[in-house]
Design an enzyme around this catalytic site. Structure first.
Site, short mmCIF file in Angstrom:
data_model
loop_
_atom_site.label_atom_id
_atom_site.label_comp_id
_atom_site.label_asym_id
_atom_site.label_seq_id
_atom_site.Cartn_x
_atom_site.Cartn_y
_atom_site.Cartn_z
N GLU A 66 0.82 -1.20 0.00
CA GLU A 66 0.00 0.00 0.00
C GLU A 66 0.86 1.26 0.00
O GLU A 66 0.52 2.26 -0.64
CB GLU A 66 -0.93 0.01 1.23
N CYS A 112 -2.35 -4.30 7.13
CA CYS A 112 -1.83 -4.70 8.43
C CYS A 112 -2.21 -3.67 9.48
O CYS A 112 -2.53 -2.52 9.18
CB CYS A 112 -0.31 -4.88 8.38
#
Length: 275
Positions: free
Chosen positions: A83, A129
């Site tokens: 990301e 995450c």
């Protein structure tokens, strides 16, 4: 009819497949169990006038440097999660659009503004995450379908918050907290905040960063499309609710807001996914 989430996911995956093989995960030997895997993330621009979608930035990655690897000269990339790499590529794309004076921006004077007909979507092949992943990981560990799940659960139950920050995917009872990037329990801790925390920050400040904020008004993500480990309530809490509960739009500077992006699942599989 194909959903917008599936179109966004397929758009990023198709662009990934067109890239050269160098740097991509490969199979080690003849045993398919040893195949490498990665996380893929990408930003997609949707033209709401034509319903066309275009992948303008993507990245893959799983790793980040721990505190002892950080360069004192600031010449190394600390965080290489997909990301974050994709967002770095997005900044290059936005800068190119400014240089070329392309029609995605409406105003001709600074700060420029993204044309209202364009929407920005973020795809990630696995749940970000950090706080967003706590719900799906809890479910996965209860199902005991990941390696060493029981051992990890025992370790996590003994973790505590230090200075308001939890390390990685420890402390499953602590929801809505800031977290560092995950890593092995015996490894040196990182200094990088989790992807959940960084995307939540983008929901407050926009994806353009501080330097481009001098040239363009904030650009917010319209939706995040998630592949594996999708858990709507956890992702919404981590990316949207934490921001909206902490910020008052009436007190935000012009152009800024507590953005709430749509949280969407996709049925499109990424072949190099972990699961």
């Amino acid at each position: 009819m194909v959903s917008l989430a599936d179109r966004v996911a397929q758009c990023v995956i198709d662009r990934y497949l067109k890239l050269p093989k160098r740097g991509k995960p490969t199979a080690k030997g003849t045993d398919s169990v040893k195949e490498e895997w990665t996380v893929l993330a990408g930003f997609v621009i949707e033209d709401t006038g034509t319903n066309e979608v275009e992948c303008v930035a993507l990245g893959t990655g799983l790793k980040c440097q721990h505190r002892q690897q950080l360069s004192r000269f600031g010449d190394s990339v600390h965080d290489s999660h997909a990301e974050v790499i994709a967002r770095r590529a997005l900044l290059v794309y936005l800068l190119d659009q400014l240089r070329n004076e392309t029609p995605i921006f409406t105003k001709t004077t600074l700060p420029r503004q993204l044309d209202a007909k364009y929407k920005l979507h973020l795809y990630t092949s696995q749940c970000p995450c950090g706080d967003a992943a706590i719900g799906p990981l809890n479910t996965t560990l209860d199902a005991d379908c990941l390696p060493h799940a029981k051992r990890r659960r025992t370790e996590n139950s003994e973790s505590v918050i230090v200075d308001g920050i939890v390390r990685g995917h420890q402390g499953f009872d602590f929801l809505g907290t800031l977290r560092l990037k995950p890593g092995r329990a015996d490894s040196i801790p990182t200094m990088s905040m989790s992807c959940s925390d960084k995307i939540a920050r983008w929901n407050a400040l926009g994806v353009q960063g501080s330097l481009l904020a001098l040239l363009i008004l904030p650009i917010y993500i319209s939706s995040i499309v998630v592949g594996d480990l999708f858990h709507h309530s956890s992702i919404d809490r981590a990316l949207n609710q934490r921001v909206s509960s902490a910020l008052d739009n009436k007190l935000m500077p012009d152009g800024y807001k507590a953005n709430e992006c749509a949280v969407l699942p996709t049925s499109v599989d990424f072949e190099r996914s972990q699961l």
